[in-house]
Scaffold this motif. Structure first.
Motif, short mmCIF file in Angstrom:
data_model
loop_
_atom_site.label_atom_id
_atom_site.label_comp_id
_atom_site.label_asym_id
_atom_site.label_seq_id
_atom_site.Cartn_x
_atom_site.Cartn_y
_atom_site.Cartn_z
N ASN A 11 1.27 -26.61 -39.82
CA ASN A 11 1.83 -25.27 -39.01
C ASN A 11 2.43 -25.83 -37.56
N TRP A 12 2.01 -26.88 -37.17
CA TRP A 12 2.21 -27.28 -35.84
C TRP A 12 2.94 -28.78 -35.71
N ALA A 13 3.42 -29.13 -36.89
CA ALA A 13 4.05 -30.62 -36.86
C ALA A 13 5.32 -30.52 -35.65
N PRO A 14 5.55 -31.74 -34.96
CA PRO A 14 4.80 -32.91 -35.38
C PRO A 14 3.49 -33.02 -34.78
N ALA A 15 2.91 -32.11 -34.13
CA ALA A 15 1.39 -32.27 -33.53
C ALA A 15 0.76 -33.06 -34.75
N LEU A 16 -0.22 -33.93 -34.45
CA LEU A 16 -1.09 -34.63 -35.40
C LEU A 16 -2.34 -33.75 -35.32
N ARG A 17 -2.82 -33.84 -36.53
CA ARG A 17 -4.29 -33.12 -36.61
C ARG A 17 -5.39 -34.06 -35.89
N VAL A 18 -5.38 -35.30 -35.94
CA VAL A 18 -6.17 -36.08 -35.06
C VAL A 18 -5.37 -37.34 -34.65
N VAL A 19 -5.30 -37.28 -32.98
CA VAL A 19 -4.76 -38.75 -32.75
C VAL A 19 -5.77 -39.44 -32.09
N PRO A 20 -5.89 -40.58 -32.47
CA PRO A 20 -6.74 -41.59 -32.03
C PRO A 20 -7.10 -41.68 -30.61
N GLY A 21 -8.20 -41.47 -30.21
CA GLY A 21 -8.22 -41.95 -28.72
C GLY A 21 -7.86 -40.55 -27.68
N ALA A 48 -4.76 -34.04 -27.56
CA ALA A 48 -3.48 -34.02 -28.40
C ALA A 48 -3.38 -33.66 -29.76
N SER A 49 -4.91 -33.71 -30.14
CA SER A 49 -5.31 -33.60 -31.46
C SER A 49 -5.40 -32.06 -31.84
N VAL A 50 -4.63 -31.42 -32.98
CA VAL A 50 -4.86 -30.19 -33.43
C VAL A 50 -6.49 -29.80 -33.79
N LEU A 51 -7.07 -30.74 -34.53
CA LEU A 51 -8.53 -30.48 -34.76
C LEU A 51 -9.20 -30.28 -33.59
N TRP A 52 -9.06 -30.86 -32.46
CA TRP A 52 -10.05 -30.70 -31.41
C TRP A 52 -9.60 -29.31 -30.84
N HIS A 53 -8.55 -28.70 -30.61
CA HIS A 53 -8.18 -27.58 -30.27
C HIS A 53 -8.77 -26.31 -31.13
N LYS A 54 -8.43 -26.56 -32.42
CA LYS A 54 -9.12 -25.76 -33.24
C LYS A 54 -10.71 -25.48 -33.25
N VAL A 55 -11.29 -26.61 -33.33
CA VAL A 55 -12.95 -26.46 -33.47
C VAL A 55 -13.44 -25.98 -31.80
N GLU A 93 -22.28 -30.59 -31.59
CA GLU A 93 -21.26 -30.86 -32.71
C GLU A 93 -19.89 -31.07 -32.22
N LEU A 94 -19.61 -30.44 -31.05
CA LEU A 94 -18.11 -30.62 -30.64
C LEU A 94 -18.33 -31.82 -29.99
N GLN A 95 -19.14 -32.22 -29.05
CA GLN A 95 -19.45 -33.59 -28.26
C GLN A 95 -19.15 -34.66 -29.22
N THR A 96 -19.82 -34.54 -30.52
CA THR A 96 -19.69 -35.61 -31.47
C THR A 96 -18.15 -35.70 -31.73
N ILE A 97 -17.56 -34.67 -32.19
CA ILE A 97 -15.97 -34.86 -32.70
C ILE A 97 -15.20 -35.54 -31.59
N ARG A 98 -15.44 -34.69 -30.33
CA ARG A 98 -14.60 -35.19 -29.27
C ARG A 98 -14.80 -36.77 -28.99
N GLU A 99 -16.22 -37.22 -28.95
CA GLU A 99 -16.22 -38.64 -28.75
C GLU A 99 -16.02 -39.48 -29.64
N TRP A 100 -15.97 -39.05 -30.88
CA TRP A 100 -15.44 -39.93 -32.06
C TRP A 100 -13.82 -40.17 -31.82
N ILE A 101 -13.02 -38.78 -31.66
CA ILE A 101 -11.81 -39.16 -31.50
C ILE A 101 -11.49 -40.16 -30.19
N GLU A 102 -12.03 -39.73 -28.87
CA GLU A 102 -11.97 -40.69 -27.76
C GLU A 102 -12.48 -42.14 -28.06
N GLN A 103 -13.39 -42.39 -29.08
CA GLN A 103 -13.57 -43.81 -29.27
C GLN A 103 -12.62 -44.50 -30.65
#
Ligand code: HEC
Length: 142
Positions: free
Chosen positions: A85-95, A99-106, A127-137
Motif C-alpha cells: 500500500n505504501w510503495a516505494p516505502a519498504l516493509r523493513v529497511v535494515p538499520g 523508515a520501516s513500514v513494519l515498525w510504524h505498524k507495530v 516485543e516492540l523493543q526486540t523488533i526495533r533492535e533487530w532492525i537497528e542491528q
C-alpha cells in the motif's frame, strides 16, 4: 585536633559508606561501557519470529496475498520488500526502524494506516523493543 588532609577524610568516608552498604547488599558499581564491545544481538529466528508466529501469522499466513509471516517466508517477505500500500516505502529497511513500514505498524504510529495487530492485542513494549533492535542491528537473517 589536627585536621585530616581532604584525601584521607574522603577515604575514611568512603570506607564507612562501603561498610554500611555491605549489610544492605553489594554496592552498585556501574561497569564502564566499552564502545567497541558488541551489543546484545537480537536473533531473528529465536526472538523476532516467535512474535510473528504468536501475533501475526493468523492474518498473514502462507499463501496470503502480499505478505507471508510464516517461519519459512517471514524474512523474505519483509526485509527490503516494498509495501503493497505504501510503495516505494519498504516493509523493513535494515538499520532504520523509522523508515520501516513494519515498525510504524507495530508501534501504532498511524503513519501507514492500521496498527498491527489490528485486533486489539498490541505487542508488549518488550516485543516492540526486540523488533526495533533487530532492525537497528541490520535486520539480519540470524
Ligand atoms: C486481524 C488480522 C491481522 C493481524 C493479527 C495482523 N495483521 Fe498485519 N495486516 C492486516 C491487514 C488487513 C492488512 C492490510 C491493511 C494495511 O496495510 O493496513 C495488514 C497489513 C500489514 C502490513 C503492511 C504490508 C504492506 O505491504 O504494506 C504489515 C507490515 C503488517 N500487516 C504486519 C503485521 C504484523 C507484524 C503483525 C503482528 C504483530 C500483524 N500484521 C498482524 C491484518 C492483520
Amino acid at each position: 585536633m589536627k585536621r585530616l588532609p581532604p584525601s584521607l577524610s574522603f577515604l575514611i568516608a568512603a570506607t564507612l559508606l562501603a561498610g554500611c552498604a555491605k549489610d544492605e547488599g553489594p554496592l552498585h558499581v556501574p561497569r564502564p561501557v566499552d564502545p567497541a564491545a558488541p551489543m546484545d544481538t537480537v536473533h531473528f529466528s529465536t526472538a523476532v519470529l516467535p512474535i510473528f508466529v504468536e501475533h501475526c501469522w493468523l492474518c498473514h499466513p502462507p499463501m496470503a496475498d502480499g505478505m507471508d509471516l510464516s517461519p519459512q517466508y517471514a524474512y523474505s517477505s519483509l526485509v527490503n520488500v516494498p509495501s503493497v500500500n505504501w510503495a516505494p516505502a519498504l516493509r523493513v529497511v535494515p538499520g532504520d526502524p523509522d523508515a520501516s513500514v513494519l515498525w510504524h505498524k507495530v508501534n501504532f504510529t498511524d503513519e501507514y494506516g492500521l496498527g498491527m495487530p489490528p485486533n486489539g492485542s498490541a505487542l508488549t513494549s518488550a516485543e516492540l523493543q526486540t523488533i526495533r533492535e533487530w532492525i537497528e542491528q541490520g535486520a539480519m537473517d540470524n
